[in-house]
Design a protein around this motif. Structure first.
Motif, mmCIF file in Angstrom:
data_model
loop_
_atom_site.group_PDB
_atom_site.id
_atom_site.type_symbol
_atom_site.label_atom_id
_atom_site.label_comp_id
_atom_site.label_asym_id
_atom_site.label_seq_id
_atom_site.Cartn_x
_atom_site.Cartn_y
_atom_site.Cartn_z
ATOM 1 N N ASP A 1 -0.531 -8.114 -24.205
ATOM 2 C CA ASP A 1 -1.571 -7.111 -23.960
ATOM 3 C C ASP A 1 -1.755 -6.821 -22.473
ATOM 4 O OD1 ASP A 1 -2.090 -6.848 -26.661
ATOM 5 O OD2 ASP A 1 -3.651 -8.394 -26.657
ATOM 6 N N HIS A 2 -1.111 -7.607 -21.636
ATOM 7 C CA HIS A 2 -1.224 -7.411 -20.196
ATOM 8 C C HIS A 2 0.152 -7.169 -19.590
ATOM 9 C CE1 HIS A 2 -4.790 -9.894 -21.318
ATOM 10 N NE2 HIS A 2 -5.395 -9.004 -20.554
ATOM 11 N N ALA A 3 0.136 -6.807 -18.326
ATOM 12 C CA ALA A 3 1.396 -6.587 -17.612
ATOM 13 C C ALA A 3 1.228 -6.990 -16.167
ATOM 14 C CB ALA A 3 1.821 -5.119 -17.709
ATOM 15 N N ARG A 4 2.357 -7.338 -15.552
ATOM 16 C CA ARG A 4 2.389 -7.639 -14.135
ATOM 17 C C ARG A 4 2.877 -6.381 -13.415
ATOM 18 N NH1 ARG A 4 2.310 -12.620 -12.316
ATOM 19 N NH2 ARG A 4 3.097 -13.383 -14.327
ATOM 20 N N TYR A 5 2.077 -5.911 -12.470
ATOM 21 C CA TYR A 5 2.375 -4.664 -11.760
ATOM 22 C C TYR A 5 2.721 -4.942 -10.304
ATOM 23 C CZ TYR A 5 0.136 -2.309 -15.750
ATOM 24 O OH TYR A 5 -0.206 -1.857 -17.014
ATOM 25 N N ARG A 6 3.647 -4.151 -9.776
ATOM 26 C CA ARG A 6 3.915 -4.139 -8.341
ATOM 27 C C ARG A 6 3.238 -2.911 -7.749
ATOM 28 N NH1 ARG A 6 9.154 -4.093 -8.377
ATOM 29 N NH2 ARG A 6 9.417 -6.355 -8.047
ATOM 30 N N LEU A 7 2.427 -3.136 -6.715
ATOM 31 C CA LEU A 7 1.673 -2.058 -6.083
ATOM 32 C C LEU A 7 2.147 -1.909 -4.646
ATOM 33 C CD1 LEU A 7 -1.898 -3.106 -7.332
ATOM 34 C CD2 LEU A 7 -0.202 -1.721 -8.512
ATOM 35 N N LEU A 8 2.545 -0.699 -4.290
ATOM 36 C CA LEU A 8 3.071 -0.430 -2.959
ATOM 37 C C LEU A 8 2.202 0.632 -2.287
ATOM 38 C CD1 LEU A 8 6.831 -0.211 -4.010
ATOM 39 C CD2 LEU A 8 5.669 -2.190 -3.002
ATOM 40 N N PRO A 9 1.161 0.207 -1.581
ATOM 41 C CA PRO A 9 0.286 1.186 -0.915
ATOM 42 C C PRO A 9 0.886 1.630 0.422
ATOM 43 C CG PRO A 9 -0.543 -1.019 -0.522
ATOM 44 C CD PRO A 9 0.667 -1.174 -1.410
ATOM 45 N N THR A 10 0.710 2.900 0.725
ATOM 46 C CA THR A 10 1.091 3.393 2.052
ATOM 47 C C THR A 10 -0.140 3.731 2.882
ATOM 48 O OG1 THR A 10 1.314 5.649 1.191
ATOM 49 C CG2 THR A 10 3.303 4.289 1.251
ATOM 50 N N THR A 11 -1.306 3.590 2.276
ATOM 51 C CA THR A 11 -2.580 3.739 2.980
ATOM 52 C C THR A 11 -3.411 2.494 2.686
ATOM 53 O OG1 THR A 11 -3.499 4.963 1.103
ATOM 54 C CG2 THR A 11 -2.576 6.263 2.925
ATOM 55 N N GLY A 12 -4.530 2.346 3.371
ATOM 56 C CA GLY A 12 -5.327 1.131 3.208
ATOM 57 C C GLY A 12 -6.810 1.410 3.080
ATOM 58 N N ARG A 13 -7.176 2.265 2.137
ATOM 59 C CA ARG A 13 -8.589 2.558 1.926
ATOM 60 C C ARG A 13 -9.280 1.373 1.240
ATOM 61 N NH1 ARG A 13 -9.329 6.596 5.215
ATOM 62 N NH2 ARG A 13 -11.397 6.773 4.249
ATOM 63 N N THR A 14 -10.600 1.254 1.451
ATOM 64 C CA THR A 14 -11.372 0.185 0.829
ATOM 65 C C THR A 14 -11.263 0.251 -0.686
ATOM 66 O OG1 THR A 14 -12.957 0.163 2.658
ATOM 67 C CG2 THR A 14 -13.679 -0.802 0.573
ATOM 68 N N HIS A 15 -10.862 -0.870 -1.313
ATOM 69 C CA HIS A 15 -10.745 -1.005 -2.769
ATOM 70 C C HIS A 15 -9.722 -0.030 -3.369
ATOM 71 C CE1 HIS A 15 -15.045 -2.941 -3.140
ATOM 72 N NE2 HIS A 15 -14.213 -3.637 -2.375
ATOM 73 N N GLN A 16 -8.778 0.408 -2.559
ATOM 74 C CA GLN A 16 -7.803 1.400 -3.028
ATOM 75 C C GLN A 16 -7.046 0.940 -4.273
ATOM 76 O OE1 GLN A 16 -5.158 3.095 -0.051
ATOM 77 N NE2 GLN A 16 -3.433 2.979 -1.456
ATOM 78 N N LEU A 17 -6.499 -0.274 -4.246
ATOM 79 C CA LEU A 17 -5.693 -0.731 -5.370
ATOM 80 C C LEU A 17 -6.538 -0.935 -6.618
ATOM 81 C CD1 LEU A 17 -3.361 -3.244 -3.489
ATOM 82 C CD2 LEU A 17 -2.986 -0.823 -3.997
ATOM 83 N N ARG A 18 -7.749 -1.445 -6.450
ATOM 84 C CA ARG A 18 -8.643 -1.608 -7.598
ATOM 85 C C ARG A 18 -8.953 -0.258 -8.248
ATOM 86 N NH1 ARG A 18 -13.162 -6.121 -6.276
ATOM 87 N NH2 ARG A 18 -12.190 -7.237 -4.554
ATOM 88 N N LEU A 19 -9.297 0.720 -7.407
ATOM 89 C CA LEU A 19 -9.656 2.038 -7.921
ATOM 90 C C LEU A 19 -8.466 2.735 -8.568
ATOM 91 C CD1 LEU A 19 -12.053 3.343 -5.140
ATOM 92 C CD2 LEU A 19 -12.605 3.178 -7.564
ATOM 93 N N HIS A 20 -7.299 2.629 -7.957
ATOM 94 C CA HIS A 20 -6.138 3.307 -8.518
ATOM 95 C C HIS A 20 -5.709 2.697 -9.849
ATOM 96 C CE1 HIS A 20 -4.665 5.504 -4.638
ATOM 97 N NE2 HIS A 20 -5.745 6.024 -5.172
ATOM 98 N N MET A 21 -5.793 1.379 -9.978
ATOM 99 C CA MET A 21 -5.476 0.768 -11.262
ATOM 100 C C MET A 21 -6.514 1.140 -12.318
ATOM 101 S SD MET A 21 -2.575 -0.673 -11.061
ATOM 102 C CE MET A 21 -2.576 -1.629 -12.594
ATOM 103 N N TRP A 22 -7.766 1.166 -11.932
ATOM 104 C CA TRP A 22 -8.823 1.572 -12.869
ATOM 105 C C TRP A 22 -8.617 3.019 -13.314
ATOM 106 C CZ3 TRP A 22 -14.371 3.165 -11.237
ATOM 107 C CH2 TRP A 22 -15.160 3.377 -12.373
ATOM 108 N N SER A 23 -8.250 3.894 -12.363
ATOM 109 C CA SER A 23 -8.057 5.303 -12.703
ATOM 110 C C SER A 23 -6.911 5.499 -13.692
ATOM 111 C CB SER A 23 -7.798 6.124 -11.436
ATOM 112 O OG SER A 23 -6.504 5.869 -10.908
ATOM 113 N N LEU A 24 -5.954 4.559 -13.696
ATOM 114 C CA LEU A 24 -4.862 4.623 -14.662
ATOM 115 C C LEU A 24 -5.271 4.104 -16.031
ATOM 116 C CD1 LEU A 24 -1.849 3.346 -12.515
ATOM 117 C CD2 LEU A 24 -2.380 5.713 -13.141
#
Length: 311
Positions: free
Chosen positions: A225-248
């Motif tokens: 039910d879960h997956a391991r994701y690789r996240l490659l940010p090119t910007t560094g906004r506050t909580h960027q990775l959390r928000l982008h995963m939530w938006s997906l």
């Protein structure tokens, strides 16, 4: 040749890994003495003992006596003991330490810098105390709940060159996250959005407008039910990775902020945010060689699993 800017040292040395506090006498403050000002500001502190120990100084390091005039604009430096903290029960792992460069593998729950309620329980203070490195500072930041690779310097002359690498986005950063498995969603994919963070509010938000946050997302491993994701940010906004995963539609496991704000007890070191700064790579600004550092930590879907480092 570019001259390196050396950080100014505080007028009192570090004590137990912490620098002195500073207070600036505000404009319009009525005439009085330094002692009266400090007693009125912090009435429960033993100021007579600090004056007797010559631990109250101005910005130049000159000792101030209790009767010194308290004029507007006067910078007063002194030691204060921080409030008691619950120790973070995870170790800080050293990945590299040579030539003024110190790279650590930060555990979850440990702050990067002393701030707010987390002073002694921070990477900076732990390094300064354990390794006797008074000039240890981070070249960038990791959120307290994010684990992984953190680059620091121990030589003030090297501080700016390494910090500029991160400020100018000259560092390739790779993160790993555990989140729900989006079975029918296509990957890899790119997430672009505009993220706004209002000072004083705990969470950030995605808003309409020109994107200022960019993340590449890949699936590395499916775990039911879960997956391991690789996240490659090119910007560094506050909580960027959390928000982008939530938006997906795949909020990161253990997130205290998204999608629902969760109040966590200071003594609760379970169910960490499953976000790991897995790897950083950059061209060293001093030697010119390619540097790459990789975390040895592991992420688990088990909410009760302790923070761990691979052997």
């Amino acid at each position: 040749m570019t001259r390196r800017r050396v950080a100014t040292r505080p007028p009192l040395p570090l004590r137990d890994g912490l620098g002195p506090d500073r207070v600036l006498v505000p404009p319009g403050h009525p005439p009085g003495t330094v002692r009266a000002f400090l007693v009125a500001t912090w009435p429960d502190d033993d100021w007579d003992a600090r004056f007797a120990a010559r631990e109250v100084v101005d910005r130049d390091g000159s000792h101030l006596d209790p009767a010194h005039p308290c004029r507007a604009g006067l910078a007063i430096h002194f030691y204060r003991d921080p409030a008691p903290e619950i120790p973070v029960p995870f170790d800080l792992d050293i990945l590299h330490h040579a030539d003024g460069l110190l790279v650590v593998d930060k555990p979850h729950f440990l702050a990067t810098i002393p701030r707010g309620r987390h002073i002694r329980e921070s990477v900076v203070v732990r390094l300064r105390r354990a390794l006797d490195l008074p000039d240890a500072v981070p070249a960038h930041r990791l959120d307290r709940m994010t684990a992984g690779v953190l680059v620091c310097t121990t030589d003030p002359a090297l501080r700016r060159p390494y910090q500029q690498l991160f400020e100018q986005r000259q560092v390739t950063k790779e993160y790993e996250a555990l989140a729900p498995n989006l079975r029918d969603a296509p990957f890899p994919r790119t997430v672009r959005s505009r993220i706004d963070k209002i000072h004083g509010e705990p969470t950030a938000r995605e808003v309409p407008g020109e994107p200022n946050a960019h993340t590449e997302v890949e699936v590395v491993e499916v775990l039911g039910d879960h997956a391991r994701y690789r996240l490659l940010p090119t910007t560094g906004r506050t909580h960027q990775l959390r928000l982008h995963m939530w938006s997906l539609g795949a909020p990161i496991l253990g997130d205290d902020f998204y999608p629902v704000l969760r109040n966590r007890a200071q003594s609760d070191f379970t169910d960490p945010l499953r976000l790991l700064a897995r790897r950083v790579r950059f061209t060293d600004p001093i030697s010119g060689e390619t540097r790459e550092f990789t975390s040895r930590r592991t992420l688990s879907t088990d909410s009760g699993a302790p923070d761990s480092v691979a052997e």
